[in-house]
Scaffold this active site. Structure first.
Site, PDB file in Angstrom:
ATOM      1  CG  ASP A   1      -1.942   1.144   1.154  1.00 62.62           C
ATOM      2  OD1 ASP A   1      -2.815   1.144   0.505  1.00 62.62           O
ATOM      3  OD2 ASP A   1      -2.039   1.750   2.312  1.00 62.62           O
TER       4      ASP A   1
ATOM      5  CD  GLU B   1      -2.155   2.088  -3.397  1.00 61.92           C
ATOM      6  OE1 GLU B   1      -3.244   2.785  -3.506  1.00 61.92           O
ATOM      7  OE2 GLU B   1      -1.532   2.225  -2.411  1.00 61.92           O
TER       8      GLU B   1
END
Length: 545
Positions: A213, A278
């Site tokens: 993330d 990401e």
């Protein structure tokens, strides 16, 4: 289904991730085993046969760690434990054992940019004094102004408002997201050592990979300089601003040191353990830097998700992604929806038009070389839920900006005539977000075995993708074909076998001829002479041997 009745794994190849289809499970909204209205690990375990039969290779699970759930679990209080709302570590172990027995690999979300404000490190930092070792793990700073009453710089939160919160002793701490998500100081050796240990903890439990993330955000520019222009508070606007140059809190060169330290850890475990970033970067070239034999295995190509409904837009995005992936020797990744974006049925126009386009886009994506990521419920043709009552929305960005991601997180429908459509056990009548009445016709049960349903389209396409030599990971790449204005057509070849994907974005039906026989189509094809008429907003795969 238990492990004893499972089928053998599809693949033991260490490079499985190069051509895998990965299904994103938003844990809270996938399946509820105990009737409390919240999805959980046992719910996933019970539904593993469905995912196996769908034809995916791996599951990416959103955070299920101990958390106050301010941001749907992306505010982690303990990286080595399961939040009770989702189950226990024993539940995780049982789930991953059954998944592996079915040939399904497990990717877990790793959230390294920030912790929860409830994390033991942060509570210790608040209790300590300025300049203490406890505060050094985070990004604390003195304020500006005569009395330090102004934030240390002009940075704004992705969720809107200032990226700084002042505490009682006058110092400020940085949070690129919600104040309950303080950013870590990744120049601190203790932070780096902690996350290397977290990686090993889950690798030892058998996870096959990590989705990282905010992979571009862990390192902030030295001195925390001002951005120098108005970021206009919203996350999407900040992403757009990357095109003007690197923001001082995104895509700093030093971030790559972190991944060069992680890669040997991943490589030390058998079975092709992987990580996908990401990451947002100002150019495709900078995004490609996250990928390579000494860093991460993949990075999401969000440009494909953001492409407009036009042949030119898709062609440009695909060409760029393939070219950049070739430079670093890595596979492309394709994605149409996820837990942070409006569902693509709605983005493409909603209603019948949006569904037609979404089905066609899925065939386009699944015909491309590389790895495809599906978001739970897209195989059912689910639209965004736009009319959720404000008082039920739980996205922390909603209170600060009015923007909400809750509409793509509504629990998916499994069966039955009444909400929550089999989300929980028999007799359960609750779900943490309500599903609309129109989803009755979109449930798994309602679509199973129904010719032409979106679920059966996905099942057919995934089966062909696994079995067809021209769609294999080692098959040739994309060869573009001339097919007329507004029509995308490309072929992929393996030996004497050619599979052609044609997508009609022209606004009128088009005749397709000379590509062989159809093997799957997103809409009904009509025979015309030696060819077929492809409807508006439709796609088809055709085979020639």
């Amino acid at each position: 289904m238990t492990a004893s009745t499972a089928t053998p794994p599809r693949s033991t190849d260490d490079d499985w991730w190069r051509s895998a289809v990965v299904y994103q499970v938003y844990v809270r909204s996938f399946a509820d085993s105990d009737g409390d209205g919240t999805g959980d690990l046992q719910g996933i375990r019970q539904r593993l046969p469905y995912l196996h039969d769908l034809g995916v290779d791996a599951l990416w699970l959103t955070p299920f760690y101990a958390s106050p759930m301010v941001d749907g679990g992306y505010d982690v209080a303990d990286y080595r434990d399961v939040d009770p709302m989702f189950g226990t570590l024993a539940d995780f172990d049982a789930m991953i054992t059954d998944a592996h027995a079915l040939g399904l690999r497990i990717i877990v979300d790793l959230v390294p940019n920030h912790t929860s404000s409830a994390h033991r490190w942060f509570t210790a930092a608040l209790a300590a004094c300025p300049g203490s070792p406890e505060r050094a793990r985070y990004l604390f700073a003195d304020g500006r102004g005569v009395h330090g009453e102004l934030p240390p710089n002009d940075w704004e939160s992705i969720f809107g408002g200032p990226a700084w919160t002042r505490i009682a002793d006058g110092q400020w701490y940085l949070h690129l997201f919600d104040p309950a998500q303080p950013d870590l100081n990744w120049r601190h050796p203790e932070v780096r050592a902690e996350f290397e240990d977290v990686l090993r903890f889950w690798l030892d439990r058998g996870v096959d990979g990590f989705r990282v993330d905010v992979a571009h955000g862990m390192i902030k520019a030295e001195g925390l300089p001002d951005v120098g222009f108005n970021t206009m508070t919203t996350g999407q606007r900040q992403v757009e601003l990357l095109g003007k140059g690197r923001l001082p809190y995104f895509d700093q060169d030093e971030v790559h040191e972190i991944y060069r330290a992680w890669r040997p850890i991943l490589d030390s475990y058998p079975g092709g353990r992987m990580a996908v970033a990401e990451a947002w970067a100002e150019t495709p070239q900078r995004l490609a830097r996250y990928i390579g034999p000494d860093e991460l295995h993949q990075a999401f190509s969000f440009d494909f998700l953001d492409a407009t409904w036009s042949a030119d837009s898709f062609r440009k995005v695909i060409d760029t992604a393939l070219a950049e992936a070739a430079v670093v020797g890595a596979p492309t990744t394709w994605v149409l929806s996820n837990h942070d974006k409006q569902r693509h049925v709605t983005r493409y126009g909603d209603g019948a038009e949006g569904l037609r386009r979404a089905r066609a886009a899925s065939l386009l994506m699944l015909a491309l070389p590389g790895c495809a990521y599906l978001y739970q419920g897209e195989e059912l043709g689910l639209p965004e839920v736009l009319d959720l009552p404000d008082e039920l929305r739980q996205d922390p960005a909603f209170l600060r900006t009015g923007e909400s991601r809750d509409g793509c997180r509504v629990p998916i429908p499994w069966s039955g005539e009444v909400a929550p459509y089999g989300f929980g056990p028999t007799g359960s009548e609750v779900s943490w977000l309500p599903a609309p009445a129109t989803w009755r016709a979109l449930s798994v049960t309602a679509q199973t075995g129904v010719r032409g349903s979106t679920l059966e389209l996905y099942r057919a396409a995934l089966r062909i993708r696994h079995e067809h030599p021209a769609l294999a990971g080692d098959a040739d790449g994309v060869t573009w074909l001339e097919a007329g204005p507004g029509v995308l057509a490309f072929s992929r070849t393996a030996g004497e076998t050619v599979l052609t994907c044609v997508v009609n974005l022209s606004g009128a039906p088009v005749l397709i001829n000379g590509y062989g026989q159809p093997v799957v189509a997103s809409d009904t094809l009509t025979g015309q002479g030696s060819g077929h008429l492809l409807p508006v907003d439709a796609a088809a795969w055709l085979e020639r041997r």
